[in-house]
Design a protein around this motif. Structure first.
Motif, PDB file in Angstrom:
ATOM      1  N   UNK A  31      34.804  36.619  21.616  1.00 22.95           N
ATOM      2  CA  UNK A  31      35.668  35.556  22.298  1.00 22.95           C
ATOM      3  C   UNK A  31      35.222  35.862  23.696  1.00 22.95           C
ATOM      4  N   UNK A  32      35.472  36.179  24.454  1.00 22.84           N
ATOM      5  CA  UNK A  32      35.653  36.562  25.706  1.00 22.84           C
ATOM      6  C   UNK A  32      34.237  37.254  26.485  1.00 22.84           C
ATOM      7  N   UNK A  33      33.296  37.596  25.592  1.00 24.56           N
ATOM      8  CA  UNK A  33      31.928  38.194  25.667  1.00 24.56           C
ATOM      9  C   UNK A  33      31.463  36.036  25.846  1.00 24.56           C
ATOM     10  N   UNK A  34      31.915  35.739  25.668  1.00 19.38           N
ATOM     11  CA  UNK A  34      31.231  34.403  24.650  1.00 19.38           C
ATOM     12  C   UNK A  34      31.306  33.466  25.479  1.00 19.38           C
ATOM     13  N   UNK A  35      32.616  33.509  25.872  1.00 23.89           N
ATOM     14  CA  UNK A  35      32.928  31.990  26.486  1.00 23.89           C
ATOM     15  C   UNK A  35      33.558  31.728  28.293  1.00 23.89           C
ATOM     16  N   UNK A  36      33.842  30.688  28.588  1.00 23.86           N
ATOM     17  CA  UNK A  36      33.985  31.197  30.120  1.00 23.86           C
ATOM     18  C   UNK A  36      35.461  31.160  30.831  1.00 23.86           C
ATOM     19  N   UNK A  37      35.791  30.535  29.831  1.00 23.43           N
ATOM     20  CA  UNK A  37      37.645  29.831  29.941  1.00 23.43           C
ATOM     21  C   UNK A  37      37.778  30.119  29.089  1.00 23.43           C
ATOM     22  N   UNK A  38      39.074  30.986  29.064  1.00 17.07           N
ATOM     23  CA  UNK A  38      40.033  31.518  27.733  1.00 17.07           C
ATOM     24  C   UNK A  38      41.635  31.063  27.555  1.00 17.07           C
ATOM     25  N   UNK A  39      42.423  30.118  26.668  1.00 18.48           N
ATOM     26  CA  UNK A  39      43.698  30.400  26.539  1.00 18.48           C
ATOM     27  C   UNK A  39      44.254  31.022  25.599  1.00 18.48           C
ATOM     28  N   UNK A  40      45.234  32.010  25.935  1.00 14.09           N
ATOM     29  CA  UNK A  40      46.013  32.507  25.341  1.00 14.09           C
ATOM     30  C   UNK A  40      47.445  31.787  24.757  1.00 14.09           C
ATOM     31  N   UNK A  41      47.549  31.821  24.049  1.00 10.10           N
ATOM     32  CA  UNK A  41      49.011  31.074  22.875  1.00 10.10           C
ATOM     33  C   UNK A  41      50.033  32.109  22.039  1.00 10.10           C
ATOM     34  N   UNK A  42      50.856  31.380  22.453  1.00 13.95           N
ATOM     35  CA  UNK A  42      52.604  32.370  22.304  1.00 13.95           C
ATOM     36  C   UNK A  42      53.124  31.908  21.381  1.00 13.95           C
ATOM     37  N   UNK A  43      53.134  31.841  20.057  1.00 11.23           N
ATOM     38  CA  UNK A  43      54.909  30.855  19.533  1.00 11.23           C
ATOM     39  C   UNK A  43      54.054  29.417  19.879  1.00 11.23           C
ATOM     40  N   UNK A  44      52.959  28.782  20.168  1.00 12.05           N
ATOM     41  CA  UNK A  44      52.738  26.837  20.233  1.00 12.05           C
ATOM     42  C   UNK A  44      52.646  26.987  21.419  1.00 12.05           C
ATOM     43  N   UNK A  45      52.734  28.027  22.429  1.00 17.49           N
ATOM     44  CA  UNK A  45      52.296  27.822  23.898  1.00 17.49           C
ATOM     45  C   UNK A  45      51.170  28.308  24.727  1.00 17.49           C
ATOM     46  N   UNK A  46      50.996  27.888  25.825  1.00 18.26           N
ATOM     47  CA  UNK A  46      49.660  28.737  26.365  1.00 18.26           C
ATOM     48  C   UNK A  46      50.331  29.527  27.454  1.00 18.26           C
ATOM     49  N   UNK A  47      50.357  30.596  26.702  1.00 18.71           N
ATOM     50  CA  UNK A  47      51.242  31.883  27.397  1.00 18.71           C
ATOM     51  C   UNK A  47      49.985  32.615  28.680  1.00 18.71           C
ATOM     52  N   UNK A  48      49.171  32.285  28.669  1.00 14.40           N
ATOM     53  CA  UNK A  48      48.250  32.769  29.495  1.00 14.40           C
ATOM     54  C   UNK A  48      46.990  32.024  29.610  1.00 14.40           C
ATOM     55  N   UNK A  49      45.903  31.801  30.784  1.00 16.46           N
ATOM     56  CA  UNK A  49      44.422  30.186  30.696  1.00 16.46           C
ATOM     57  C   UNK A  49      44.267  31.180  31.990  1.00 16.46           C
ATOM     58  N   UNK A  50      42.342  31.282  32.035  1.00 19.57           N
ATOM     59  CA  UNK A  50      42.220  32.029  33.104  1.00 19.57           C
ATOM     60  C   UNK A  50      40.599  32.009  32.787  1.00 19.57           C
ATOM     61  N   UNK A  51      39.548  32.053  34.061  1.00 21.81           N
ATOM     62  CA  UNK A  51      38.312  32.903  33.451  1.00 21.81           C
ATOM     63  C   UNK A  51      38.437  33.603  33.024  1.00 21.81           C
ATOM     64  N   UNK A  70      35.446  21.822  29.538  1.00 17.67           N
ATOM     65  CA  UNK A  70      34.910  21.131  29.939  1.00 17.67           C
ATOM     66  C   UNK A  70      33.070  20.768  28.958  1.00 17.67           C
ATOM     67  N   UNK A  71      32.185  19.454  30.001  1.00 14.74           N
ATOM     68  CA  UNK A  71      30.473  19.521  29.266  1.00 14.74           C
ATOM     69  C   UNK A  71      29.775  20.691  29.748  1.00 14.74           C
ATOM     70  N   UNK A  72      29.611  21.150  27.713  1.00 18.49           N
ATOM     71  CA  UNK A  72      28.870  22.037  27.372  1.00 18.49           C
ATOM     72  C   UNK A  72      29.178  23.516  28.364  1.00 18.49           C
ATOM     73  N   UNK A  73      30.859  23.807  28.223  1.00 16.45           N
ATOM     74  CA  UNK A  73      31.756  24.820  28.415  1.00 16.45           C
ATOM     75  C   UNK A  73      31.627  25.454  26.784  1.00 16.45           C
ATOM     76  N   UNK A  74      31.830  27.094  26.886  1.00 19.44           N
ATOM     77  CA  UNK A  74      32.420  27.496  25.502  1.00 19.44           C
ATOM     78  C   UNK A  74      33.917  27.779  26.233  1.00 19.44           C
ATOM     79  N   UNK A  75      34.773  27.346  25.600  1.00 15.96           N
ATOM     80  CA  UNK A  75      36.376  27.873  26.082  1.00 15.96           C
ATOM     81  C   UNK A  75      37.255  28.828  24.493  1.00 15.96           C
TER      82      UNK A  75
END
Length: 236
Positions: free
Chosen positions: A199-219, A27-32
């Motif tokens: 990275x999780x301290x700095x960001x508001x949202x995160x995505x975790x990749x595993x072998x080229x796919x999003x395995x987990x996402x969330x706040x 999002x605009x102004x977000x840290x992901x």
């Protein structure tokens, strides 16, 4: 509307497919934060966004497709990329490296103000601006790479492993500056980082990749405190 949106993005090198349908948004102004093990596809995701690797699917920035955009056009749209390894040109001086960041700009007054701004963030660069970039320490080269990217006046900053090889105190300082840039200038950040905790301290949202796919996402706050996610994907 998301500033950056990826939907079903597939990408690779030659016959080797690395991304297998990655979907995410900033999002605009977000840290992901974009997290995952080595080889998960994090750097390839950033390269797809900046036109450094062939991809298919959907990548939109500011509501516009990046499908046929050149890397120069993508930079002009407001995306700055600080690659892994910093990408500093060590045969040039600090000042010459910084000039490259403002190369596409034509607002001389704005550039002068932005020089003052980045020297405020990184005073060591003002002191050493006439020296060869090869004389800088690893942390100072990372500062130079960030300063050069900020002189592009980006709407979105792509950071690939900014803490790599740096001492903990230097890492903390650089991440504090990234936070300040995000909060004061509303620059959105997509952060690829092996240090999941910071990275999780700095960001508001995160995505975790595993072998080229999003395995987990969330706040980020939720993922940081979710033991199964930490153990399985984040390594702490």
């Amino acid at each position: 509307m998301a500033l950056l949106e990826l939907d079903g993005v597939r990408a690779g090198y030659g016959q080797t497919r690395v991304l297998h349908g990655v979907s995410m948004s900033v999002g605009d102004g977000d840290v992901v934060a974009l997290l995952g093990a080595n080889g998960a596809g994090k750097t390839t995701t950033l390269r797809a966004i900046t036109g450094g690797v062939r991809w298919d699917g959907i990548i939109n920035f500011g509501g516009r497709s990046l499908r046929r955009a050149t890397t120069e056009a993508i930079v002009r749209m407001g995306i700055a990329h600080v690659p892994e390894g910093r990408g500093v040109l060590t045969e040039l001086t600090v000042e010459e490296n910084l000039r490259l960041g403002a190369y596409l700009r034509r607002d001389g007054g704005g550039v002068a103000k932005d020089y003052d701004r980045v020297f405020g963030y990184f005073p060591i660069l003002r002191e050493r601006r006439k020296l060869s970039a090869s004389t800088l320490s690893g942390g100072e080269q990372q500062m130079l790479a960030l300063a050069r990217a900020l002189l592009m006046r980006p709407k979105l900053l792509l950071l690939d492993e900014p803490s790599l090889g740096l001492a903990p105190l230097v890492v903390r300082s650089i991440f504090e500056i990234i936070r300040a840039v995000n909060e004061s200038d509303r620059v959105a950040v997509l952060l690829v980082e092996q240090n999941a905790r910071i990275a999780l301290e700095l960001s508001s949202r995160a995505y975790v990749l595993e072998v080229g796919r999003v395995a987990v996402e969330g706040e980020s706050a939720t993922l940081k405190n979710q033991e199964s996610v930490r153990r399985s994907y984040l390594g702490y």
